[in-house]
Design a protein around this motif. Structure first.
Motif, mmCIF file in Angstrom:
data_model
loop_
_atom_site.group_PDB
_atom_site.id
_atom_site.type_symbol
_atom_site.label_atom_id
_atom_site.label_comp_id
_atom_site.label_asym_id
_atom_site.label_seq_id
_atom_site.Cartn_x
_atom_site.Cartn_y
_atom_site.Cartn_z
ATOM 1 N N ARG A 62 0.840 -1.187 0.000
ATOM 2 C CA ARG A 62 0.000 0.000 0.000
ATOM 3 C C ARG A 62 0.875 1.236 0.000
ATOM 4 N NH1 ARG A 62 -2.389 1.567 5.712
ATOM 5 N NH2 ARG A 62 -0.523 1.247 6.929
ATOM 6 N N LEU A 107 0.714 5.235 1.044
ATOM 7 C CA LEU A 107 -0.008 6.277 1.758
ATOM 8 C C LEU A 107 0.214 7.601 1.035
ATOM 9 C CD1 LEU A 107 0.970 5.229 5.376
ATOM 10 C CD2 LEU A 107 -1.178 4.789 4.208
ATOM 11 N N ASP A 116 -9.989 11.048 1.668
ATOM 12 C CA ASP A 116 -11.014 10.270 2.355
ATOM 13 C C ASP A 116 -10.989 10.649 3.835
ATOM 14 O OD1 ASP A 116 -12.580 8.369 3.626
ATOM 15 O OD2 ASP A 116 -11.742 6.678 2.531
ATOM 16 N N GLU A 162 -12.763 9.650 6.405
ATOM 17 C CA GLU A 162 -12.766 8.512 7.331
ATOM 18 C C GLU A 162 -11.374 7.905 7.460
ATOM 19 O OE1 GLU A 162 -15.786 5.608 6.587
ATOM 20 O OE2 GLU A 162 -17.320 7.154 6.345
ATOM 21 N N PHE A 163 -10.667 7.754 6.323
ATOM 22 C CA PHE A 163 -9.302 7.226 6.373
ATOM 23 C C PHE A 163 -8.400 8.169 7.164
ATOM 24 C CE2 PHE A 163 -4.956 7.291 4.893
ATOM 25 C CZ PHE A 163 -4.592 5.974 5.120
ATOM 26 N N MET A 164 -8.535 9.475 6.934
ATOM 27 C CA MET A 164 -7.698 10.453 7.632
ATOM 28 C C MET A 164 -7.906 10.371 9.142
ATOM 29 S SD MET A 164 -8.213 13.631 5.018
ATOM 30 C CE MET A 164 -7.162 14.808 5.834
ATOM 31 N N ARG A 190 -9.074 7.726 10.908
ATOM 32 C CA ARG A 190 -8.530 6.443 11.387
ATOM 33 C C ARG A 190 -7.010 6.498 11.498
ATOM 34 N NH1 ARG A 190 -11.689 4.039 7.585
ATOM 35 N NH2 ARG A 190 -9.846 3.551 6.360
ATOM 36 N N ASP A 191 -6.366 7.044 10.465
ATOM 37 C CA ASP A 191 -4.909 7.123 10.455
ATOM 38 C C ASP A 191 -4.402 8.041 11.565
ATOM 39 O OD1 ASP A 191 -2.337 6.468 9.115
ATOM 40 O OD2 ASP A 191 -2.298 8.647 8.825
ATOM 41 N N ASN A 220 -5.257 9.587 1.970
ATOM 42 C CA ASN A 220 -5.840 8.343 1.487
ATOM 43 C C ASN A 220 -4.715 7.349 1.246
ATOM 44 O OD1 ASN A 220 -7.690 6.451 0.564
ATOM 45 N ND2 ASN A 220 -8.798 7.932 -0.681
ATOM 46 N N GLU A 221 -5.063 6.171 0.794
ATOM 47 C CA GLU A 221 -4.064 5.153 0.488
ATOM 48 C C GLU A 221 -4.464 4.409 -0.780
ATOM 49 O OE1 GLU A 221 -3.828 2.054 3.438
ATOM 50 O OE2 GLU A 221 -5.983 1.782 3.453
ATOM 51 N N GLU A 272 -4.094 0.556 -2.204
ATOM 52 C CA GLU A 272 -3.715 -0.830 -1.930
ATOM 53 C C GLU A 272 -3.582 -1.547 -3.256
ATOM 54 O OE1 GLU A 272 -5.784 -2.972 1.096
ATOM 55 O OE2 GLU A 272 -6.193 -1.125 2.219
#
Length: 65
Positions: free
Chosen positions: A6, A8, A37, A39-41, A43-44, A57-58, A60
């Motif tokens: 992945r 980042l 994103d 939500e991703f930001m 969580r990270d 974002n990422e 994969e």
């Protein structure tokens, strides 16, 4: 022998308004625009608590064999 990886994406390092192109062993395996994103930001950030390096974002990837 990489099965998957992945990448980042930080808006400080790449222009998220342009396509992100990834080459793997000389072959293009990804070429698309990646939107931030929220939500991703979140969580990270909660996982790392690093305000100086925020990933938007990422990507994969599973390279073709």
């Amino acid at each position: 022998r990489v099965g998957a990886f992945r990448i980042l994406l930080s808006p400080d390092l790449v222009d998220l308004n342009e396509n992100i192109m990834v080459l793997f062993n000389g072959e293009k395996i990804f070429d698309a625009r990646v939107a931030p994103d929220i939500e991703f930001m979140l969580r990270d950030y909660l996982a790392n608590r690093d305000r100086r390096l925020v990933f938007a974002n990422e990507i994969e990837l599973r390279p073709l064999k």
